[in-house]
Design a protein around this motif. Structure first.
Motif, mmCIF file in Angstrom:
data_model
loop_
_atom_site.group_PDB
_atom_site.id
_atom_site.type_symbol
_atom_site.label_atom_id
_atom_site.label_comp_id
_atom_site.label_asym_id
_atom_site.label_seq_id
_atom_site.Cartn_x
_atom_site.Cartn_y
_atom_site.Cartn_z
ATOM 1 N N GLY A 145 28.642 60.948 17.649
ATOM 2 C CA GLY A 145 27.619 61.372 18.598
ATOM 3 C C GLY A 145 27.154 62.791 18.415
ATOM 4 N N TRP A 146 27.576 63.440 17.329
ATOM 5 C CA TRP A 146 27.200 64.848 17.098
ATOM 6 C C TRP A 146 25.687 65.022 16.990
ATOM 7 N N GLU A 147 24.971 63.978 16.539
ATOM 8 C CA GLU A 147 23.517 64.093 16.375
ATOM 9 C C GLU A 147 22.813 64.298 17.711
ATOM 10 N N LYS A 148 23.421 63.851 18.801
ATOM 11 C CA LYS A 148 22.771 63.921 20.114
ATOM 12 C C LYS A 148 23.163 65.166 20.906
ATOM 13 N N GLU A 149 24.038 65.983 20.359
ATOM 14 C CA GLU A 149 24.528 67.143 21.097
ATOM 15 C C GLU A 149 23.567 68.327 21.044
ATOM 16 N N ASN A 153 17.887 65.454 16.865
ATOM 17 C CA ASN A 153 18.926 64.694 16.147
ATOM 18 C C ASN A 153 19.717 65.574 15.188
#
Length: 379
Positions: A145-149, A153
């Motif tokens: 989920g790092w892309e949404k932090e 993206n």
């Protein structure tokens, strides 16, 4: 002797006097000792509080311990980060009264990925493609989920593919279709070993798909282009050396930002940015396991957020990267640097092809499309 030391000393003396006068095993003696002990504790706490207040009056007493952050990135981002880091460190110092020191490591995206997985304790990774970041995630170092932090993206820098030609462009190379001509020699790296070369492959595939061609047409076109590649180098640097230093080939496929950076260093580069192109997206991520170990998550996350600001994006633009548009203010940055970048009217993304996991499986794993293409080519 200051006031709080006198209070503590006198309290201790009182306790000793009572101890000598009373028997501890009597109820009265026990209660007397408890009361004196509580008085001593309260006196020390009160005086310690006064001591803390006096320290607050001294600004140096509030200064936090210095913090270190390790940034691992792919090579061509160095000039941008060298300019961004001092600005961030100054901002953090002003807001948090804490010095931030950065350790930096630069190299090929693939080699940097392997180094982090093998033990290089990066707190932040800025890599050439999300596929490399995913590998670090699969190794258990980055939480899913790092892309949404973070915004966009997590894509913090981007470029497009460029065709670098010989001086004067004697072969008249202007579009992707020119690379399929029988008298053209194309230089690119091997997508099995190079992240840059995977982008090059996807740019070629996209150039056939976007105008309305199907996968069969794309396969035929890309196969023809790779039959014009005399040698597949291990990485992008070797490909550039083969073209520029060894004089091989008529055209080199490379990142636009590499070309701009070379021009800034005084090089004369002839190049074309095709109107049908691929968005070469470079993600940023905090390495969760390492920041938790080092206790520097707050500053690491703040630096990642800072990279999306107009101040940071201006520095990426100076290094040849196209600013990301996700932050509203960055549109002003885009206007300021618009004349540096040819307009691309038909821009594809890796998401158009299902994301990197699907792209890797379809094109680059053993026995996938690229291997099938190679089996048809006689070198």
């Amino acid at each position: 002797m200051n006031s709080w030391q006198r209070v503590v000393t006198e309290s201790k003396q009182s306790l000793l006097q009572i101890t000598n006068r009373v028997r501890v095993n009597s109820v009265k003696g026990f209660l007397s000792l408890v009361l004196v002990g509580m008085s001593l504790s309260l006196a020390i706490a009160a005086c310690s509080g006064n001591s803390s207040n006096s320290a607050t009056d001294n600004p140096s007493a509030n200064k936090k311990r210095d913090v270190e952050v390790t940034l691992v990135s792919f090579a061509v981002t160095r000039s941008a980060h060298d300019a961004i880091i001092p600005k961030f460190a100054q901002k953090w110092k002003q807001e948090h009264n804490q010095n931030v020191r950065f350790n930096q490591a630069y190299g090929g995206s693939g080699s940097q990925t392997r180094a982090v997985i093998d033990g290089l304790e990066a707190d932040i990774v800025h890599l050439a493609l999300a596929l490399d970041t995913k590998k670090i995630e699969k190794a258990g170092l980055i939480e899913p989920g790092w892309e949404k932090e973070v915004p966009n993206n997590a894509v913090v820098s981007r470029s497009v593919a460029a065709l670098i030609t010989r001086p004067g462009n004697p072969k008249g190379i202007k579009t992707w279709t020119d690379l399929a001509k029988p008298d053209i020699k194309v230089i690119t790296a091997d997508p099995k070993t190079s992240g840059v070369a995977r982008w090059n492959f996807l740019a070629l595939w996209n150039s056939a798909i976007k105008p309305g061609g199907g996968e069969d047409k794309a396969l035929d076109f890309v196969t023809t282009v790779y039959s014009n590649v005399p040698i597949l180098t291990k990485d992008a640097r070797e490909a550039t050396d083969a073209f520029a230093k060894q004089g091989q080939g008529d055209v080199l496929i490379n990142y636009e930002n590499e070309v701009i950076l070379a021009q800034q260093k005084g090089g004369k580069v002839n190049y074309v940015v095709p109107d049908v192109n691929i968005s070469i997206d470079n993600p940023i991520a905090v390495v969760d396991k390492n920041v938790d170990k080092h206790g520097n998550r707050e500053v690491a996350e703040a630096f990642v957020e800072y990279l999306f600001t107009p101040e940071a994006q201006q520095e990426f633009a100076k290094a040849g990267f196209r600013p990301v548009e996700v932050v509203a203010q960055n549109k002003e940055v885009l206007k300021e640097v618009a004349d540096r970048y040819p307009k691309v009217n038909n821009l594809g993304t890796v998401q158009d092809y299902g994301g990197w996991d699907k792209v890797q499986k379809q094109f680059f794993e053993d026995g996938a499309v690229f291997d099938q293409i190679q089996s048809k080519i006689r070198r």
